[in-house]
Design an enzyme around this catalytic site. Sequence first.
Site, short mmCIF file in Angstrom:
data_model
loop_
_atom_site.label_atom_id
_atom_site.label_comp_id
_atom_site.label_asym_id
_atom_site.label_seq_id
_atom_site.Cartn_x
_atom_site.Cartn_y
_atom_site.Cartn_z
N SER A 22 1.40 8.75 4.95
CA SER A 22 0.83 8.68 3.61
C SER A 22 1.94 8.95 2.62
O SER A 22 2.59 10.00 2.69
CB SER A 22 -0.30 9.70 3.44
OG SER A 22 -0.73 9.74 2.09
N ARG A 23 2.19 8.04 1.71
CA ARG A 23 3.28 8.21 0.75
C ARG A 23 2.88 9.11 -0.41
O ARG A 23 3.71 9.36 -1.28
CB ARG A 23 3.75 6.84 0.26
CG ARG A 23 4.31 5.99 1.39
CD ARG A 23 4.96 4.71 0.91
NE ARG A 23 5.41 3.93 2.05
CZ ARG A 23 4.75 2.91 2.58
NH1 ARG A 23 3.60 2.55 2.05
NH2 ARG A 23 5.20 2.25 3.61
N VAL A 24 1.64 9.51 -0.46
CA VAL A 24 1.22 10.51 -1.45
C VAL A 24 1.39 11.90 -0.88
O VAL A 24 1.82 12.83 -1.55
CB VAL A 24 -0.24 10.25 -1.89
CG1 VAL A 24 -0.73 11.35 -2.81
CG2 VAL A 24 -0.35 8.90 -2.59
N THR B 299 0.81 -1.21 0.00
CA THR B 299 0.00 0.00 0.00
C THR B 299 0.85 1.27 0.00
O THR B 299 2.07 1.22 0.14
CB THR B 299 -0.93 0.01 1.22
OG1 THR B 299 -0.17 -0.26 2.41
CG2 THR B 299 -2.00 -1.05 1.09
N ASP B 300 0.18 2.42 -0.15
CA ASP B 300 0.85 3.73 -0.24
C ASP B 300 0.84 4.46 1.10
O ASP B 300 0.86 5.68 1.13
CB ASP B 300 0.16 4.60 -1.30
CG ASP B 300 0.05 3.88 -2.63
OD1 ASP B 300 1.05 3.30 -3.07
OD2 ASP B 300 -1.04 3.89 -3.22
#
Length: 637
Positions: free
Chosen positions: A490-492, A464-465
Amino acid sequence: MINESGFEVIRIVTASDEMPPEKIALIARRFAEHLHIAGYTIQQETDRSLLGGYVIYAQGTKYDYSFAGQLSRIGRHLKTDRDDAAPDFDDKEDKGAVAEIHRSLAEALKDFDESPSMLFENDELWEGEDKAQEEKREKLLDDFAQASQVEQVGQVMSVSDGVAMVSGLENCVASELIMFSEASYGIAMNLETDRVGVVLLGECKDVVEGVMCHRTGRTVSVPVGRGLLGRVVDPLGNPIDGKGIIRSTDKRPIEYPAPTIIERSPICEPLQTGITAIDAMTPIGRGQRELIIGDRQTGKTAIAIDTIINQRGKNVLCVYVAIGQKMANIVQVAKTLEQHNALEYTVIVASSASQPAALQYIAPYAGCAIAEGFMYDDHDDVLIVYDDLSKHAQAYRAISLLLRRPPGREAYPGDVFYLHSRLLERSAKLSDALGGGSLTALPIIETLSGDISAYIPTNVISITDGQIYLESELFFSGQRPAINVGLSVSRVGGAAQTKAMKKVAGPLRISLAQAREMAAFAQFGSDLDVNTQKQLKRGVILNEILKQEQFSALQMDEQVVMLYLATNEKLTFLDKEDAKEYVNEFLQRLSVLHPDIMKKIMDTRVLDDDVKKEIDEIEAEYHMLYVAEHKQYQHEA
């Protein structure tokens, strides 16, 4: 099928026992010559339900040339054309539909020809052939072998715990749907040299040892389309909510390739959850995969349900997949969504704990196929919740162990990573060339005693991101949602936030981290300087305003104003117990007396200096009123 001597078995089932042995031997011999079978043995059986003719089983294939088989094929012709022409029957004067049925009947009856059958049964037709006759005979034999009544079949060797071992089916492919009867199906999971392991879908009480089955040439498919919105369905797409049939003509396979890199576009649009702690510190973008992880009873499903409810009016369709849950909990979720007018844009795919492991295994893929129907066909933004993938992995482990696959770490099979990766990789933000739809996934993972380093949690974290980690200690101390800021990420990141939110949320994480560090340090000392006390007070106030009751989602403009007050030292004069009340009353005053400010933030998605100045002036005025009222209350008390 091959017997113990290594010879191919040609099984001929006749409608009566009156067919002479020499004729059966002739049919088998001609059939073996056509299929180039060198050594074979003959097995003759009688089945009066065939009505006439015979059925040949050879090399894992069924050649049905019986009267019953032909009648069944005619019935399928009629049913297909009747369904296609059904709307035309509303007008009795329109005879086009009837003519179409007659044409179909003539087409079906034309195939009801005994000439290929005679080629096997009549030895005289094989004598004295010239080249033209031989070519004609070969063409008739090929037509017979390729006719629609030819099926690749197998026979059930054993059945136990929802898994059938089937002999035959030599050309079967992985994940193919195997049909045992009109109501009994299974999925081919294990492809071995001499047998196929088929996982049964449902109870399938009519599947017993010796039963014949045949390939369908397709994988499991589910109905898709807007007719499913507001409905509760099982993993096969059948309605279970008592609201009647689902009118949907389109279907999608539950297994589908993930979009390629070229077919994707960058994630740049936020998917608002309505929960301030998430939207500010671990933002979710449309097309992202954000894991919700934590122990049981820490509010994981509550976050997912709040997110679904918050999509009302935001042009986002939702799919909620319940895997291995109690049916009472699933009913409660449906009732909650209906009470908040969220069920009308949501599909619930329910696979309860009482259902077989096979249905729990296909449930998330079925839900993903339904969501992809909205994304690819209607170009919609879709949110899908998998609740939860821990039970999904356990169901797959149960199936794998029953199929005698070798267990690995924590008894899970070696391909359990691929199980979830091929599911979650289907989430994406599509490019404009494909319509620009998106599929956002919120998988849920349940941990045991906070162990996020176990096998399945680490697998899904790596896929997951980002993750939202819920901690039991925070939950029981009253911090709800119980989000651990240090382990949630959160990688976004800021790409999925508006400019206004990014501006006010920037110092939030740092302030919380500093306050937490100071609180740990302050335990060992009694005398604290002014700056340390100030930081501790700021952390207490921030934690207090991030508390949020369930079903009380905040819009983006309300979150921005609240965080602006908290991060600019405008709430530090308050006691811990008064902070939430102060902010709520201020937001209510702002939305009633100054709605233009809130509208400007919502429309522009920017918090400029002019808006800040207006908020500061209104807050200063409200501050004075609040202090005066508070002093008056204390004086009266």
